[in-house]
Design an enzyme around this catalytic site. Structure first.
Site, short mmCIF file in Angstrom:
data_model
loop_
_atom_site.label_atom_id
_atom_site.label_comp_id
_atom_site.label_asym_id
_atom_site.label_seq_id
_atom_site.Cartn_x
_atom_site.Cartn_y
_atom_site.Cartn_z
N ALA A 155 26.60 17.94 87.77
CA ALA A 155 26.10 18.57 86.38
C ALA A 155 26.07 20.04 86.39
O ALA A 155 26.95 20.69 86.85
CB ALA A 155 24.69 17.92 85.82
N CYS A 156 24.95 20.61 86.11
CA CYS A 156 24.77 22.10 86.18
C CYS A 156 24.49 22.65 87.56
O CYS A 156 24.73 23.90 87.75
CB CYS A 156 23.25 22.46 85.72
SG CYS A 156 23.32 22.13 83.77
N SER A 157 24.57 21.67 88.61
CA SER A 157 24.52 22.22 90.01
C SER A 157 26.01 22.12 90.68
O SER A 157 26.05 22.30 91.75
CB SER A 157 23.41 21.50 90.80
OG SER A 157 22.19 21.82 90.39
N SER A 334 27.01 24.85 85.08
CA SER A 334 27.34 25.12 86.52
C SER A 334 27.78 26.61 86.46
O SER A 334 27.64 27.24 87.63
CB SER A 334 28.04 24.11 87.11
OG SER A 334 29.54 24.36 86.75
#
Length: 373
Positions: A155-157, A334
Site C-alpha cells: 500500500a502507501c509504504s 507510496s
C-alpha cells in the site's frame, strides 16, 4: 557489507490537473441530481439528503488544493465520476510501464547510470493494473535493464519497503544497482462520490536509483544509514477488490471495491505508530530528532504530517524541515514521500541528515535514514 547510496530520482507528473473548485462543482452537480431524484423519499424522512462538498472543507480536512490525474474529463463528468482510460492491447506498453519509464529515465540520468547496468527492478505501488506478467519485468524490458525484476505491494509504504529490499540486495552483493519505481494511479481506486474522500488522491510515478558505493560515480548522493519497517494489521484502511470477486459473485463496482477508510481512527492510531518508529529508528543509530535537517513524510494529510514532525523534532516544523507537496499533488500513496524527497533535497549540504518515511494501509510504515555525501 556494501554501503548503499541513493544517486538519482525521477518523477512523472500527469498533464491533467484538477483544482478543488472543479472537483467540488462536479461532486455537487451529482449530489443535487441525486437529491432531486430521491426528493419524495427525502421529504418523507425515508432517506437522508446527500451533503454537498466545498473547497474550504477539503482544505481544512486535508490541506489539499489540487491534484494531477491521468484523465480529468471522466472524473469531472457527473454521469461518470471516474477516469476514462482506454484498454490497451497486450502488445502495447501498459500504462504503469509507460509512467515508470519516464520517471526511471530521469532517475538514471541523474545517477549517471545506463539502464543496462541495473541489476534489479522493483515496481512497488498500491495497485497494479494486472496480476501477471509483472509490470516490473515489462519495465525492465522496456528500459533494457539487466538482472531480475518483480512487483510488490505494501500500500502507501510500498516505496520504502522496496527501498529496504533493494538496499538489502545490494548490501548482500546480489545486486550492484537497483531501480525502485512507484507508478500510482490512485484516481482509479478512489470513490469520487464519497464526500469524505473524493478529494484525497492524485496520480504520479516516482523512481529511485540505489547503488553500491563501490560502483557509484555520483559523489553527492545520499548514503542510506539504515532502514526500519513495521506492520500492524488494521481494517481502518481497506480495498476489497480482488481476483476472487468473479467467483464470490460480489459487485465489482460496490463501494468496498474502492478506497475506504475510517479517517479519525487512522489519524489516532497511525500518528503515534509512525512517530515512535522514526524516534526509535534514530535512537538505534545513536541519533535524535535534533540531528535531522529534513523529514520527507508520506503526503496524505497535512495535520498528520505536522503532528508526526512535531513529535520527532520536538518543535513546530518549518516548511523547509518537513516539506509539503500534497497541496498540489494530493495523496499519491507510496509516491508521496519520494516526490517530497525528489523536489526538496538539492539544497542540503554534505553531512545533512534526513528521514524518508511512509505510512498507510496495513497498517504499514517504513523509515529510511539518509545522509548527504
Amino acid at each position: 557489507m556494501n554501503q548503499v547510496v541513493i544517486t538519482g530520482t525521477g518523477l512523472f507528473t500527469p498533464e491533467h490537473a484538477i483544482d478543488n473548485e472543479a472537483l467540488v462543482a462536479s461532486f455537487n452537480a451529482w449530489v443535487d441530481a441525486e437529491n432531486a431524484r430521491h426528493a419524495e423519499a427525502i421529504a418523507a424522512g425515508e432517506r437522508e439528503p446527500l451533503a454537498r462538498s466545498s473547497s474550504d472543507f477539503i482544505v481544512k480536512a486535508s490541506g489539499i488544493h489540487s491534484r494531477y490525474v491521468l484523465d480529468a474529463d471522466g472524473i469531472l463528468d457527473p454521469e461518470r465520476m471516474r477516469p476514462r482510460l482506454p484498454q490497451r492491447s497486450n502488445d502495447a506498453p501498459s500504462i504503469q510501464c509507460e509512467m515508470g519509464a519516464v520517471a526511471a529515465r530521469q532517475a538514471l540520468e541523474a545517477a549517471g547510470v545506463a539502464a543496462g547496468d541495473i541489476d534489479l527492478v522493483i515496481v512497488a505501488c498500491s495497485n497494479l493494473e494486472r496480476p501477471y506478467p509483472a509490470v516490473a519485468v515489462e519495465l525492465q524490458a522496456a528500459l533494457g535493464a539487466g538482472g531480475y525484476a518483480f512487483d510488490m505491494n505494501v500500500a502507501c509504504s510500498s516505496a520504502t519497503f522496496a527501498i529496504e529490499t533493494a538496499a538489502n540486495a545490494i548490501r548482500a552483493g546480489s545486486a550492484r544497482r537497483a531501480l525502485v519505481v512507484s507508478p500510482e494511479i490512485c484516481s482509479a481506486h478512489l470513490n469520487f462520490r464519497d464526500r469524505d474522500s473524493h478529494f484525497i488522491f492524485g496520480d504520479a510515478c516516482t523512481a529511485i536509483v540505489l547503488e553500491s558505493d563501490a560502483v557509484a560515480t555520483r559523489q553527492d548522493g545520499f548514503e542510506i544509514l539504515g532502514t526500519r519497517l513495521v506492520t500492524r494489521f488494521s481494517n481502518a484502511i481497506r480495498n476489497n477488490a480482488g481476483f476472487l470477486d468473479r467467483v464470490t459473485d460480489s459487485d465489482p463496482r460496490a463501494p468496498d471495491k474502492l478506497f475506504v477508510q475510517e479517517g479519525r481512527r487512522v489519524f489516532k492510531e497511525v500518528c503515534p505508530l509512525v512517530a515512535a518508529l522514526i524516534t526509535d529508528h534514530l535512537a538505534g543509530l545513536e541519533l535524535a530528532g535534533d540531528d535531522l535537517s529534513r523529514l520527507w513524510l508520506h503526503q496524505a494529510n497535512r495535520h498528520m504530517n505536522d503532528l508526526i514532525a512535531r513529535r520527532v523534532l520536538g518543535h513546530e516544523p518549518s516548511e523547509a524541515q518537513a516539506p509539503i507537496i500534497l497541496d498540489r499533488y494530493a495523496n499519491t500513496s507510496s509516491a508521496g514521500s519520494i516526490i517530497a524527497f525528489h523536489l526538496h533535497h538539492e539544497d542540503l549540504e554534505s553531512g545533512a541528515l534526513g528521514v524518508v518515511c511512509s505510512f498507510g494501509a496495513g497498517y504499514s510504515a517504513g523509515s529510511v535514514v539518509v545522509r548527504r555525501r
